[in-house]
Design a protein around this motif. Sequence first.
Motif, short mmCIF file in Angstrom:
data_model
loop_
_atom_site.label_atom_id
_atom_site.label_comp_id
_atom_site.label_asym_id
_atom_site.label_seq_id
_atom_site.Cartn_x
_atom_site.Cartn_y
_atom_site.Cartn_z
N TYR A 62 44.52 8.69 21.22
CA TYR A 62 45.13 7.86 22.27
C TYR A 62 44.56 6.45 22.16
O TYR A 62 43.35 6.27 22.15
N THR A 65 46.74 0.32 25.28
CA THR A 65 47.84 -0.58 24.95
C THR A 65 47.71 -1.96 25.57
O THR A 65 48.56 -2.80 25.34
N HIS A 82 47.44 2.13 30.15
CA HIS A 82 48.15 3.12 29.35
C HIS A 82 47.45 3.32 28.00
O HIS A 82 47.14 2.36 27.32
N TYR A 83 47.25 4.58 27.66
CA TYR A 83 46.72 4.98 26.36
C TYR A 83 47.80 5.83 25.71
O TYR A 83 48.22 6.83 26.29
N ILE A 84 48.26 5.44 24.53
CA ILE A 84 49.39 6.10 23.89
C ILE A 84 48.94 6.81 22.61
O ILE A 84 48.21 6.26 21.79
N GLY A 99 51.36 9.67 26.72
CA GLY A 99 50.54 8.66 27.37
C GLY A 99 49.58 9.24 28.39
O GLY A 99 49.87 10.25 29.04
N GLU A 116 51.98 10.62 30.93
CA GLU A 116 53.33 10.08 30.74
C GLU A 116 53.93 10.66 29.46
O GLU A 116 53.27 10.72 28.44
N THR A 149 60.81 7.22 30.04
CA THR A 149 59.47 7.70 30.40
C THR A 149 59.50 8.60 31.63
O THR A 149 60.38 8.47 32.48
N HIS A 151 56.44 9.87 34.34
CA HIS A 151 55.04 9.92 34.77
C HIS A 151 54.80 11.18 35.59
O HIS A 151 55.71 11.65 36.30
#
Length: 173
Positions: A62, A65, A82-84, A99, A116, A149, A151
């Motif tokens: 992850y 972003t 957000h970490y993708i 996410g 996400e 998306t 959440h």
Amino acid sequence: MSLRSRTAGAVLALAVPFALAAVPADAAPVPVADPFIWTDLTPTYTATTDYQYEPFAITDGYTPTGGCAHDAQTGKGGSGYHYINAANIGSLDPAEPAGLLYETDSDGGRALVGVEWIVRAGTGSAAPTLFGQTFQGPAELDGVGSVYTLHAWIWKDNPSGLFAPWNPMVTCS
């Protein structure tokens, strides 16, 4: 006492605290279409528990972003940092959200607040559904393009709803 009644009692004992914790005491409950949604989200909890410690999320692919996202125009709240994980983009598997959503905690670190799912939006494609919820979008995501998306605020209560895109309880410091 039969095994079945003991099992049912154990399940109820575990389910009630989750159900009660899902709605803040001072907020009216937001109805969710499926009353068993917390059961459906169990694989998500299990898969993301370790990511409450942010370095584990980075180790597992992850990537942060950028800055903390918040809705400054309408004041609906924030969605955090957000970490993708690019490998999970397009997944509708509850255990593979693309996410992770974090906010700054009281110690200056990062606290996991939600997850996400991200699915690319093709020309003429309809928004997918997961957990009986239709994804939001399409919207532009830097480096990915047009996406839908969804959440899920599983690690922090959201008075706007479990699947709302913004959480008024999430702040950007």
